[in-house]
Each structure stands twice: as structure tokens, then as C-alpha cells.
Design a protein around this motif. Structure first.
Motif, PDB file in Angstrom:
ATOM      1  N   GLN A  18     -25.361  57.764  40.124  1.00 22.84           N
ATOM      2  CA  GLN A  18     -25.496  56.314  40.241  1.00 22.84           C
ATOM      3  C   GLN A  18     -25.625  55.652  38.878  1.00 22.84           C
ATOM      4  N   ASP A  19     -25.000  54.491  38.745  1.00 22.96           N
ATOM      5  CA  ASP A  19     -25.231  53.605  37.606  1.00 22.96           C
ATOM      6  C   ASP A  19     -25.577  52.235  38.161  1.00 22.96           C
ATOM      7  N   ALA A  22     -23.459  48.999  36.287  1.00 23.21           N
ATOM      8  CA  ALA A  22     -22.232  49.771  36.092  1.00 23.21           C
ATOM      9  C   ALA A  22     -21.314  49.233  35.011  1.00 23.21           C
ATOM     10  N   PHE A  27     -19.948  55.161  32.351  1.00 17.02           N
ATOM     11  CA  PHE A  27     -20.760  56.359  32.588  1.00 17.02           C
ATOM     12  C   PHE A  27     -20.221  57.156  33.775  1.00 17.02           C
ATOM     13  N   LEU A  28     -19.873  56.472  34.860  1.00 16.80           N
ATOM     14  CA  LEU A  28     -19.409  57.170  36.059  1.00 16.80           C
ATOM     15  C   LEU A  28     -18.089  57.880  35.814  1.00 16.80           C
ATOM     16  N   GLY A  60     -21.877  52.760  41.920  1.00 21.06           N
ATOM     17  CA  GLY A  60     -22.273  51.806  40.898  1.00 21.06           C
ATOM     18  C   GLY A  60     -22.613  50.466  41.519  1.00 21.06           C
ATOM     19  N   GLU A  62     -22.786  46.333  40.272  1.00 18.01           N
ATOM     20  CA  GLU A  62     -22.471  45.393  39.191  1.00 18.01           C
ATOM     21  C   GLU A  62     -22.646  43.960  39.683  1.00 18.01           C
ATOM     22  N   VAL A 108     -28.885  59.638  37.562  1.00 12.53           N
ATOM     23  CA  VAL A 108     -28.685  58.248  37.158  1.00 12.53           C
ATOM     24  C   VAL A 108     -28.303  58.227  35.685  1.00 12.53           C
ATOM     25  N   LEU A 109     -27.202  57.568  35.390  1.00  9.76           N
ATOM     26  CA  LEU A 109     -26.734  57.371  34.020  1.00  9.76           C
ATOM     27  C   LEU A 109     -26.543  55.870  33.846  1.00  9.76           C
ATOM     28  N   SER A 110     -27.257  55.250  32.902  1.00 11.04           N
ATOM     29  CA  SER A 110     -27.183  53.801  32.858  1.00 11.04           C
ATOM     30  C   SER A 110     -27.562  53.225  31.507  1.00 11.04           C
ATOM     31  N   ASN A 111     -26.999  52.046  31.244  1.00  6.12           N
ATOM     32  CA  ASN A 111     -27.326  51.242  30.075  1.00  6.12           C
ATOM     33  C   ASN A 111     -27.632  49.837  30.577  1.00  6.12           C
ATOM     34  N   VAL A 153     -31.221  57.134  30.377  1.00  2.00           N
ATOM     35  CA  VAL A 153     -31.181  55.676  30.393  1.00  2.00           C
ATOM     36  C   VAL A 153     -31.269  55.143  28.969  1.00  2.00           C
TER      37      VAL A 153
END
Length: 389
Positions: A18-19, A22, A27-28, A60, A62, A108-111, A153
Motif C-alpha cells: 500500500q501507498d 500514491a 513506489f508501487l 494506492g 491519491e 507500506v511504502l510511502s512519501n 516512510v
């Protein structure tokens, strides 16, 4: 940078990734590339597993419709279909009701977007209510992770040291998750010039007990890739090679459980003239106990120990635009805190009046009138000063 993070997190087939912020799904898509590279482009999986990867593995969220459309197109170009109702990227507000209904994640990969002032976009009820968007995103990520799930993160420095609710949220993070690694990034990599960022790596629960929800963090490793580093930007690009030292120190285990030794005394991209002595004060890779963070740092995670030669030598100062950006970020955060303080003291009208004066000073009041509601959203004070929405 994104590829380095994905390489360390090692997403696996049948994991939900999950992002919650997104963007265009960078990342995804990088996670999908990693999995395909390790499964012969999904041909090494069963038909059921391959279909899972195409339709359910990537989720994701957004907020901006135009950005979401770009993200969907980007996903389709990489054979990521998502579910039949939403596609891989849903349109919605992570800090509202949409964030509560998004599927839980193994990774989870996110900015998360930059912005520290109170915002009308934060309508979701969190345990620790705050107007700081990154702190709200951190709470979402803790909640959305499955037991044993892992996250990486990207967050700005203020999340590491902000007091009040910020301290409460960091304690909650270290209580419910094993915050095993922090990477201090060079200035201005993810956000505007002058904004200092970090990557937090953590696992919900512990390696021994994924369902543990107290005292999960016993020690945190910190890699300093910021102090005494050259200025990166359009003139000097940050490359994969700059992360090799950190990747080697991090180790093979995605949850930070590989054997680790303090050290790393040289880093690609560091300035000239650094000491060649090897000791605690020159190592870029060190470990700090939970007791140290609690008792010596007051649960601040803004941990640094290397003498900053850039701060003591005019020859090593960053470019003027970087210095100006750093000053603007500090002023923005200070004004954001004053704005929230005035609201807490009941001076809402005066706080709004001061905010309007700020908008007028930057010529943003006129721009707000020109924007249509469907293509714009309320701007908080940090965004008015150049942060990302």
C-alpha cells in the motif's frame, strides 16, 4: 532512492503493498518491478498468484483526480490492473473516511505530502489529533499494517522532533512497532530545497511476536547520510551508488534483523577534509537503545552525533538557494506552531486574520479565487510557503 528502499523492503508475491499517498504510483511500480525480477516476470508463480499480483497486490490512495489518472495510466502500462471497482489507485483522502476503508497492508511504502499546518483535509478521527499531515499519515500507517507488516516512510525532520502530539505519536510508534532503522537523507532530496528528510523503517509488532503491541522497539539504528555531505540537486545527482554503504549496513533481512556492527567511516559524496579517525563520533552507522531515546532525547528521534563541518566553515556552506530554503522551512514551521497555538488559546479569528495577511503578502489570495473548487483544495500555511500539498 525509491529503488534502494524497495530493495531493502523486499516485497513478496501475495503481499498487499500500500501507498496511502500514491502520487503517480512510483513506489508501487518499483515494488512490482522487484517482484517481477524475482519471479521471472510472474511466470514462476501459479496462475492464481499471478492474478493476485495483477489485481489485488497493489493498493494506492491519491487525493488529486488528475494525479490519480496519471497513476492509473502508469500502473496499466506496467500490467497492474487493480480491482474492477477502483483500479490499483483509489481516489480519496487518506486522512478522511477513505483512509479507514482502504485494505490493510503487509507492506507500506510511502512519501506523505509536506505540510504542517492545520488543514480541513484532516477529517478522520485519530488517537492523537493534530494538524500535522505527516504525523496523521504515520498514525494511518501504524493502523493499516497487518501484524508483522513492515513499512518504509519518507518524512521531514519536524516529525522526528515536534513536541506535544508529535512526541505522543512517536511513543505510540515505538510502542506498537519495532522502529529498527532511520536513514538521515541529504538535504532537499524529496521535497523543496532546504527541507531535511529521513526514511523510517519499522515492523508492526516484533519479529518474535507480530501481535505484540507494547515495548516493541528496543533499539534503533541510525545511518547519517546527511552530515558533511555535498549538496545534491540538478547540478549533482544522487545515484544508486550513494546508497550502497547504507544497503550493506542494513543487511539482508527486510525487518532489520541481520547482524549489524557500528561503523561506516566513508560515504560516497561526503565533503573533503574529513577526519580519518575511526570512532563513535565519526561513524555514520550507530545504534541507540530505547532507554537512551527516552531518557536522553525525550523521545525525540532527531539523533545526530557527527560534527557538522558545513556549519563551522564558510567554504562548506550549501548553495544560497539551499540556505534560503532551509530558513523558509524553519519560518514556516514556526508560523504553523504559532497558528495552532492561537487556535488552542481560542483566538481563532485573530489566527485567521494573520493567515489572510500571509496569503496577501504572497499574492495567494487572488490565486485562490481563480482556482475552481474541483481542481483545487484548501491550502494550509505550510503549503502557502512552498510545501507540497
Amino acid at each position: 532512492m525509491i529503488s534502494a528502499i524497495v530493495e531493502l523492503m523486499k516485497p513478496q508475491p501475495r503481499e498487499i503493498i500500500q501507498d496511502p499517498a500514491a502520487g503517480t504510483a512510483g513506489f508501487l511500480i518499483e515494488a512490482d518491478k522487484y517482484i517481477k525480477a524475482h519471479t521471472d516476470n510472474l511466470d514462476g508463480l501459479s496462475d492464481d498468484d499471478a492474478e493476485f499480483q495483477r489485481s489485488r497486490a497493489f493498493v494506492g490512495l491519491e487525493l488529486v483526480p488528475e494525479t490519480r489518472r496519471l497513476a492509473l495510466m502508469n500502473c496499466l502500462l506496467h500490467d497492474i490492473d487493480g480491482d474492477s471497482e477502483h483500479g490499483a489507485i483509489r481516489l480519496g483522502n487518506t486522512l478522511g473516511a477513505d483512509g479507514s476503508s482502504i485494505p490493510k497492508a503487509n507492506v507500506v511504502l510511502s512519501n506523505p505530502p509536506f505540510g504542517s499546518a492545520a488543514s480541513t483535509n484532516i477529517t478522520r478521527k485519530f488517537v492523537h489529533q493534530t494538524g500535522n499531515k505527516q504525523l496523521c499519515f504515520m498514525q494511518h500507517i501504524i493502523e493499516t499494517l497487518e501484524p508483522g507488516g513492515r513499512a518504509a516512510v519518507v518524512i521531514p525532520d519536524n516529525v522526528l522532533f515536534e513536541g506535544g502530539k508529535g512526541t505522543d505519536i512517536r511513543r505510540d510508534l515505538m510502542n506498537k512497532c519495532n522502529l529498527h532503522t532511520i536513514l538521515r537523507l541529504p538535504t532537499g532530496i524529496f521535497y523543496a530545497a532546504g527541507v531535511k528528510t529521513n526514511v523510517l523503517f519499522f515492523q508492526k509488532g516484533t519479529p518474535d511476536n507480530p501481535h505484540q503491541d507494547t515495548n516493541c522497539t528496543q533499539a534503533t539504528w541510525v545511518y547519517d547520510m546527511r552530515t558533511n555531505m555535498q549538496t545534491f540537486g540538478k547540478r549533482r545527482m544522487l545515484t544508486d551508488d550513494h546508497f550502497k554503504g547504507f544497503i550493506a549496513a542494513y543487511g539482508e533481512d527486510a525487518n532489520g534483523q541481520s547482524p549489524r556492527v557500528e561503523g561506516v567511516y566513508t560515504q560516497l559524496g561526503e565533503i573533503d577534509g574529513l577526519s580519518t579517525d575511526e570512532g563513535d563520533d565519526t561513524a555514520r552507522w550507530r545504534v541507540f537503545s530505547r532507554d537512551y531515546i527516552r531518557e536522553q532525547k525525550g523521545d525525540s528521534l532527531d539523533i545526530s552525533w557527527i560534527k557538522d563541518l558545513e556549519a563551522s566553515s564558510a567554504e562548506n556552506l550549501p548553495e544560497p538557494d539551499i540556505l534560503a530554503g532551509e530558513a523558509m522551512v524553519e519560518l514556516t514551521e514556526a508560523m504553523s506552531e504559532l497558528y495552532q497555538l492561537m487556535q488552542a488559546l481560542g483566538a481563532d479569528d485573530e489566527a485567521e486574520a494573520q493567515k489572510q495577511l500571509l496569503e496577501q503578502a504572497f499574492g495567494l489570495e487572488e490565486k485562490a479565487v481563480e482556482d475552481t473548487p474541483e481542481h483545487s483544495e484548501p491550502k494550509d500555511q505550510a503549503e502557502l510557503l512552498g510545501g507540497q500539498a
